[in-house]
Design a protein around this motif. Structure first.
Motif, PDB file in Angstrom:
ATOM      1  N   ALA B 148      -2.850   0.984 -16.202  1.00 21.85           N
ATOM      2  CA  ALA B 148      -3.264   1.294 -14.826  1.00 21.85           C
ATOM      3  C   ALA B 148      -2.252   2.203 -14.123  1.00 21.85           C
ATOM      4  CB  ALA B 148      -3.462   0.000 -14.031  1.00 21.85           C
ATOM      5  N   ASN B 149      -1.271   2.715 -14.905  1.00 22.06           N
ATOM      6  CA  ASN B 149      -0.234   3.598 -14.357  1.00 22.06           C
ATOM      7  C   ASN B 149       0.520   2.986 -13.174  1.00 22.06           C
ATOM      8  OD1 ASN B 149      -0.644   5.581 -16.193  1.00 22.06           O
ATOM      9  ND2 ASN B 149      -2.058   6.764 -14.900  1.00 22.06           N
ATOM     10  N   LEU B 150       0.764   1.684 -13.263  1.00 26.93           N
ATOM     11  CA  LEU B 150       1.456   1.018 -12.159  1.00 26.93           C
ATOM     12  C   LEU B 150       2.770   0.400 -12.635  1.00 26.93           C
ATOM     13  CD1 LEU B 150       1.116   0.256  -9.142  1.00 26.93           C
ATOM     14  CD2 LEU B 150       0.000  -1.838  -9.875  1.00 26.93           C
ATOM     15  N   TRP B 151       2.935   0.316 -13.949  1.00 27.79           N
ATOM     16  CA  TRP B 151       4.076  -0.401 -14.520  1.00 27.79           C
ATOM     17  C   TRP B 151       5.407   0.085 -13.979  1.00 27.79           C
ATOM     18  CZ3 TRP B 151       5.429  -4.694 -16.688  1.00 27.79           C
ATOM     19  CH2 TRP B 151       6.617  -4.785 -17.424  1.00 27.79           C
ATOM     20  N   LYS B 152       5.597   1.423 -13.971  1.00 25.61           N
ATOM     21  CA  LYS B 152       6.888   1.961 -13.541  1.00 25.61           C
ATOM     22  C   LYS B 152       7.242   1.533 -12.131  1.00 25.61           C
ATOM     23  CE  LYS B 152       6.920   6.086 -16.381  1.00 25.61           C
ATOM     24  NZ  LYS B 152       6.187   7.345 -16.325  1.00 25.61           N
ATOM     25  N   GLU B 153       6.215   1.471 -11.280  1.00 27.86           N
ATOM     26  CA  GLU B 153       6.481   1.156  -9.871  1.00 27.86           C
ATOM     27  C   GLU B 153       6.752  -0.334  -9.642  1.00 27.86           C
ATOM     28  OE1 GLU B 153       3.244   3.301  -7.510  1.00 27.86           O
ATOM     29  OE2 GLU B 153       3.039   4.081  -9.537  1.00 27.86           O
ATOM     30  N   GLY B 167      -1.797   0.265  -0.205  1.00 27.51           N
ATOM     31  CA  GLY B 167      -3.228   0.201  -0.512  1.00 27.51           C
ATOM     32  C   GLY B 167      -3.575   0.799  -1.864  1.00 27.51           C
ATOM     33  N   GLY B 168      -2.991   1.966  -2.148  1.00 22.11           N
ATOM     34  CA  GLY B 168      -3.285   2.625  -3.412  1.00 22.11           C
ATOM     35  C   GLY B 168      -2.738   1.840  -4.599  1.00 22.11           C
ATOM     36  N   GLN B 169      -1.540   1.286  -4.423  1.00 22.85           N
ATOM     37  CA  GLN B 169      -0.966   0.452  -5.484  1.00 22.85           C
ATOM     38  C   GLN B 169      -1.801  -0.807  -5.691  1.00 22.85           C
ATOM     39  OE1 GLN B 169       2.964   0.062  -3.748  1.00 22.85           O
ATOM     40  NE2 GLN B 169       3.875   1.269  -5.408  1.00 22.85           N
ATOM     41  N   GLN B 170      -2.283  -1.369  -4.555  1.00 21.37           N
ATOM     42  CA  GLN B 170      -3.121  -2.566  -4.666  1.00 21.37           C
ATOM     43  C   GLN B 170      -4.368  -2.273  -5.491  1.00 21.37           C
ATOM     44  OE1 GLN B 170      -4.115  -4.503  -0.994  1.00 21.37           O
ATOM     45  NE2 GLN B 170      -2.009  -4.648  -0.319  1.00 21.37           N
ATOM     46  N   GLN B 171      -4.952  -1.087  -5.259  1.00 20.73           N
ATOM     47  CA  GLN B 171      -6.165  -0.758  -6.001  1.00 20.73           C
ATOM     48  C   GLN B 171      -5.845  -0.620  -7.492  1.00 20.73           C
ATOM     49  OE1 GLN B 171      -9.089  -1.462  -5.829  1.00 20.73           O
ATOM     50  NE2 GLN B 171     -10.164   0.026  -4.601  1.00 20.73           N
ATOM     51  N   ARG B 172      -4.691  -0.023  -7.815  1.00 19.71           N
ATOM     52  CA  ARG B 172      -4.332   0.095  -9.228  1.00 19.71           C
ATOM     53  C   ARG B 172      -3.990  -1.271  -9.818  1.00 19.71           C
ATOM     54  NH1 ARG B 172       0.213   3.961  -9.394  1.00 19.71           N
ATOM     55  NH2 ARG B 172       0.102   3.913  -7.116  1.00 19.71           N
ATOM     56  N   LEU B 173      -3.436  -2.159  -8.959  1.00 21.09           N
ATOM     57  CA  LEU B 173      -3.196  -3.531  -9.421  1.00 21.09           C
ATOM     58  C   LEU B 173      -4.538  -4.188  -9.773  1.00 21.09           C
ATOM     59  CD1 LEU B 173      -1.387  -6.008  -9.868  1.00 21.09           C
ATOM     60  CD2 LEU B 173      -1.580  -6.508  -7.432  1.00 21.09           C
ATOM     61  N   THR B 198      -3.047  10.670  -1.826  1.00 17.84           N
ATOM     62  CA  THR B 198      -2.181  10.715  -3.007  1.00 17.84           C
ATOM     63  C   THR B 198      -2.613   9.670  -4.027  1.00 17.84           C
ATOM     64  OG1 THR B 198      -0.529  10.771  -1.266  1.00 17.84           O
ATOM     65  CG2 THR B 198       0.236  11.162  -3.502  1.00 17.84           C
ATOM     66  N   SER B 199      -2.959   8.504  -3.522  1.00 17.19           N
ATOM     67  CA  SER B 199      -3.382   7.440  -4.417  1.00 17.19           C
ATOM     68  C   SER B 199      -4.730   7.752  -5.040  1.00 17.19           C
ATOM     69  CB  SER B 199      -3.470   6.123  -3.653  1.00 17.19           C
ATOM     70  OG  SER B 199      -2.227   5.774  -3.131  1.00 17.19           O
ATOM     71  N   VAL B 200      -5.572   8.450  -4.287  1.00 17.71           N
ATOM     72  CA  VAL B 200      -6.873   8.840  -4.816  1.00 17.71           C
ATOM     73  C   VAL B 200      -6.669   9.690  -6.066  1.00 17.71           C
ATOM     74  CG1 VAL B 200      -8.920  10.234  -4.394  1.00 17.71           C
ATOM     75  CG2 VAL B 200      -8.079   8.710  -2.605  1.00 17.71           C
ATOM     76  N   GLN B 201      -5.745  10.639  -5.956  1.00 20.18           N
ATOM     77  CA  GLN B 201      -5.407  11.507  -7.084  1.00 20.18           C
ATOM     78  C   GLN B 201      -5.013  10.677  -8.306  1.00 20.18           C
ATOM     79  OE1 GLN B 201      -5.038  15.140  -7.149  1.00 20.18           O
ATOM     80  NE2 GLN B 201      -4.918  14.625  -9.335  1.00 20.18           N
TER      81      GLN B 201
END
Lengths: 278, 274
Positions: B148-153, B167-173, B198-201
């Motif tokens: 989900a491309n969230l691991w690094k963060e 919000g964008g991180q939550q959606q990727r979570l 940015t999160s949409v991208q």
């Protein structure tokens, strides 16, 4: 014309302000009066020793134990029933006539004068079931009083959990029970506990119910079948029978401190929860 | 629930084309007496992104929720017609919607992390389905967050509450949470409408990466987004208020946006209404 408007506005503001202030003044007056009269009597010996002598000098330890015992037992009885009933109402029941009737019954039950509940407890538990004047009878009767409050606050707490959070759980292939037990109840827990604490505060301050069911005997109860005297009942007798007015104020002050403690911990819990989620 | 077509073909419905992941035939949908969708037929291709577009209230989200039987949770809804997943009628008696939802994950408009830690959010699904060992869970959580491309963060803050993320991180979570149960299909109901650009991208990039392993269906109000992310596009329209919505046109995204066959599609994508 413009002046008139301004004056009306100022007047309205003043009226609202006075009305608001009245509430604070009444509360302040009550607290101050009890504090001033009770503080002189409130010390460790008063809290931790038994009363003695004809005028019940000494402490109020048996009353504190009786109060906490009967309230704690009532909570143990009421919590599972109220929470399960609320889960059923909020999550499982088909929202229709039956649910409306249950809700209406609960709201009405919450409005029944506590002395009526006391009388009922006397007839049912003390006499009918033969539990006698005891902590058990008192706790059962108190739980009747607390049941609708805890059930309704729990139901509101469960309903306040957003729908889309449940969907997230269902969307992952959770069953209804998994969703309720793993997501909904934990999310609603702080508000459920808050409701419980507030109901406990009410139970601690309750007099009519316990005088009918737990009795008035000064006794430090050990078993649920033992009789006892709650702090409120003690306060009533000390004051109304003119036995020991200072002890009455001391008891009153301690009661208020206890209830204040319950209310503050409820607020603290809600706040802490809001911080954690925000 | 009735199954007009399924009744005489219980369970397995062979499809000619193996590249078809989900096949819909003659689907009608009702909210009580109100018919919301009529006679929808379309094939969703495997390992592709399909976009559902159309004006508000045209039944796109309703249709999307038919695929994981989320509509079953709404009292009084009724589905007629046939939807198959890998040739299996998903409304056949004996199909458990709970099992189905495991295979068909869903992302909602509002990011909806559970009020628990990031780790527990992702581990929720696997735990539901019986995974208990810490090492296995750790592995799934890491893999899913990476996908989900969230691991690094979040790798250093796994114990922090999911709701503390942006919000964008939550959606990727939420996407990681769905990926953790390894679905074949991912339904996304306007996943970008409540988050920052940015999160949409990031989420659009993610969709492009994920489609090699997951079939994605996305409902979107944003036509540019549909054009950017999807391989196929379906245009829905409710022409008359109170009448059911229908599927006007369905085809390759490039065709729909450059040479739509239907006048109504053309009017919609050129911004003449909706």
């Amino acid at each position: 014309m413009r002046d008139m408007k301004r004056i009306t506005n100022a007047l309205a503001l003043a009226v609202f302000w006075i009305a608001g202030l009245t509430t604070v003044v009444v509360l302040g007056a009550v607290i101050l009066y009890v504090f001033v009269n009770g503080i002189g009597h409130l010390n460790l010996a008063f809290i931790f020793t038994k009363p003695h002598g004809v005028n019940a000098e000494g402490g109020i330890w048996p009353m504190i134990v009786s109060t906490l015992y009967v309230t704690g037992l009532a909570m143990v009885i009421v919590t599972p029933i109220a929470v399960l009933a609320a889960v059923y109402l909020a999550e499982y029941a088909v929202q229709g006539r039956l649910v409306r009737i249950i809700r209406f019954a609960a709201d009405t039950l919450a409005g029944v004068p506590s002395i009526v509940m006391g009388l009922f407890g006397l007839a049912l538990f003390v006499e009918g079931m033969g539990f006698g004047f005891s902590v058990l009878s008192g706790a059962l009767a108190l739980s009747f009083l607390m049941l609708p409050i805890v059930m309704r606050t729990t139901e509101e707490a469960i309903r306040a959990v957003p729908k889309f959070i449940r969907w997230g759980s269902y969307g992952l292939g959770a069953t209804k029970w998994q969703t309720v037990s793993r997501i909904v109840l934990p999310a609603a827990m702080p508000r459920i506990i808050t409701g419980l604490i507030l109901a406990t505060g009410r139970a601690v301050g309750e007099t009519a119910v316990v005088i009918f069911t737990m009795g008035t005997m000064i006794n430090t109860p050990l078993f649920p079948s033992d009789p006892g005297r709650s702090m409120t009942v003690h306060l009533y007798q000390m004051a109304m029978e003119g036995i020991n007015l200072p002890a009455a104020f001391g008891t009153a002050l301690l009661l208020m401190v206890m209830i204040l403690f319950f209310n503050l911990s409820a607020r603290w819990l809600l706040r802490r929860n809001r911080r954690m989620q925000g | 629930m009735s199954h007009t077509l399924a009744e005489h073909q219980p369970g397995f419905v062979p499809t000619a084309d193996p590249s078809v992941k989900i096949a819909v035939k003659g689907l009608d949908f009702y909210y009580g007496d109100f018919q919301a969708l009529t006679d929808i037929t379309c094939d969703i291709k495997d390992n592709s992104v399909t976009a559902f577009i159309g004006p508000s209230g045209c039944g796109k989200s309703t249709f999307l929720r038919c695929f994981n039987r989320m509509n079953d949770l709404i009292i009084g809804t009724k589905v007629e017609g046939l939807i198959t997943l890998d040739g299996q009628d998903i409304y056949a008696p004996g199909v458990d919607p709970v099992d189905l939802r495991r295979r068909i994950g869903m992302i909602f408009q509002q990011p909806n992390p559970f009020p628990m830690s990031i780790y527990d959010n992702v581990a929720y699904g696997p735990r539901l389905h019986g995974m208990k060992k810490k090492a296995e869970l750790d592995e799934v959580v890491e893999t899913s967050l990476k996908r989900a491309n969230l691991w690094k963060e979040v790798k250093d803050i796994l114990g922090r509450g999911g709701l503390t993320l942006s919000g964008g991180q939550q959606q990727r979570l939420c996407i990681a949470r769905v990926l953790a149960v390894q679905p074949d299909v991912l339904l996304m109901d306007e996943p970008c409408s409540a988050i920052d650009p940015t999160s949409v991208q990031k989420i659009e990039d993610l969709m492009a990466e994920l489609k090699s392993s997951v079939t994605i269906i996305i409902v979107t109000h944003n036509m540019q987004q549909a054009a950017r992310v999807s391989d196929e596009t379906a245009f829905f329209l409710q022409e008359v208020m109170g009448e059911p919505a229908m599927l006007v046109e369905f085809g390759r995204t490039a065709d729909i946006f450059t040479s739509p066959k239907d006048k109504r599609t053309e009017d919609y994508i050129t911004g003449r209404f909706g």
